[in-house]
Design a protein around this motif. Structure first.
Motif, PDB file in Angstrom:
ATOM      1  N   ILE A   1       0.836  -1.206   0.000  1.00 15.06           N
ATOM      2  CA  ILE A   1       0.000   0.000   0.000  1.00 15.06           C
ATOM      3  C   ILE A   1       0.871   1.256   0.000  1.00 15.06           C
ATOM      4  N   LEU A   2       1.872   1.297   0.884  1.00 16.40           N
ATOM      5  CA  LEU A   2       2.747   2.467   0.945  1.00 16.40           C
ATOM      6  C   LEU A   2       3.520   2.655  -0.359  1.00 16.40           C
ATOM      7  N   GLY A   3       4.070   1.567  -0.874  1.00 16.32           N
ATOM      8  CA  GLY A   3       4.826   1.656  -2.120  1.00 16.32           C
ATOM      9  C   GLY A   3       3.961   2.103  -3.281  1.00 16.32           C
ATOM     10  N   SER A   4       2.728   1.576  -3.355  1.00 11.29           N
ATOM     11  CA  SER A   4       1.819   1.967  -4.428  1.00 11.29           C
ATOM     12  C   SER A   4       1.449   3.444  -4.315  1.00 11.29           C
ATOM     13  N   ALA A   5       1.197   3.896  -3.065  1.00 17.67           N
ATOM     14  CA  ALA A   5       0.846   5.298  -2.865  1.00 17.67           C
ATOM     15  C   ALA A   5       1.991   6.225  -3.277  1.00 17.67           C
ATOM     16  N   LEU A   6       3.217   5.853  -2.926  1.00 17.38           N
ATOM     17  CA  LEU A   6       4.363   6.679  -3.294  1.00 17.38           C
ATOM     18  C   LEU A   6       4.574   6.699  -4.806  1.00 17.38           C
ATOM     19  N   ASN A   7       4.426   5.561  -5.460  1.00 17.33           N
ATOM     20  CA  ASN A   7       4.583   5.517  -6.915  1.00 17.33           C
ATOM     21  C   ASN A   7       3.469   6.288  -7.619  1.00 17.33           C
ATOM     22  N   LEU A   8       2.255   6.210  -7.060  1.00 14.60           N
ATOM     23  CA  LEU A   8       1.167   7.009  -7.617  1.00 14.60           C
ATOM     24  C   LEU A   8       1.450   8.496  -7.457  1.00 14.60           C
TER      25      LEU A   8
END
Length: 224
Positions: A194-201
């Motif tokens: 979730i954190l990684g996806s949010a940062l990449n988004l």
């Protein structure tokens, strides 16, 4: 805003987000499956006695107690232990693990004794020794119950187990602990994903917004 400056924010987001996302995938998909496979192997493995230790090289599981034949180490009454030192870094105080001692152990089984060769791993321990406010030891003393999982190196006249992992638990407790490790790894993986996806988004949005604000041509002010 210069070209380098425009790419700084999305670059930072991506530099942090990609490793978080990769670690999350591993923790969510790979680690839990590895723990589950190990748990299934341990569930099928019977608890051996001294009389059933006959197949050299086989993985074995033992439930017993530390024998009084085991010599006391440098930190009596502990015979094997991990060392912890209290350290302070950046204003935060924590207990840091240091190499301890894992000498040869003698384990009493219901029908005999088994030697656990030095160099085993301590999974969990029942006894604690406080040396001072900044130094403590956690390990085993004579009489403590112990679970041993390792390879049978010698069968007769004195069974020996090497490459072992030892812990303060029964087989049932070990399986429960493995189930908890599997669940913890899965949830930690989800959080990282979730954190990684949010940062990449965030990196993608930053590229879109900065690109849009910096890509428009200035209006033509030449008089007609």
């Amino acid at each position: 805003m210069g070209k380098m400056e425009r790419w700084l924010v999305p670059g930072v987001f991506a530099a942090v987000g990609v490793p978080f996302l990769a670690a999350g995938v591993v923790l969510w998909a790979v680690v839990p499956q590895a723990v589950a496979d190990h748990a299934q192997q341990m569930e099928r493995l019977p608890v051996s006695t001294a009389a059933t230790l006959k197949e050299r090289g086989a993985m074995v599981m033992l439930e017993g107690e530390i024998s009084d034949r085991t010599p006391t180490g440098d930190q009596p009454p502990l015979v094997a232990y991990r060392e912890y030192r209290r350290v302070t870094r950046d204003g935060e105080t924590e207990w840091e693990s240091w190499p301890g001692q894992t000498p040869t152990l003698w384990v009493d089984l219901p029908d005999g004794q088994v030697e656990v060769v030095a160099g085993y791993q301590l999974r969990s321990t029942p006894s604690r020794l406080e040396a001072n406010q900044s130094l403590r030891y956690e390990g085993f003393k004579v009489g403590d119950p112990i679970l041993v999982v390792g390879n049978l190196a010698v069968t007769r006249p004195r069974p020996q187990v090497n490459d072992a992992e030892v812990g303060y638990e029964t087989k049932a407790g070990y399986l429960v602990a493995l189930a908890e490790e599997e669940e913890s790894a899965r949830w930690l993986g989800i959080i990282f994903v979730i954190l990684g996806s949010a940062l990449n988004l965030g990196a993608v949005l930053a590229i879109y917004l900065l690109g849009g604000s910096g890509g428009a041509a200035p209006p033509d002010s030449t008089p007609s």
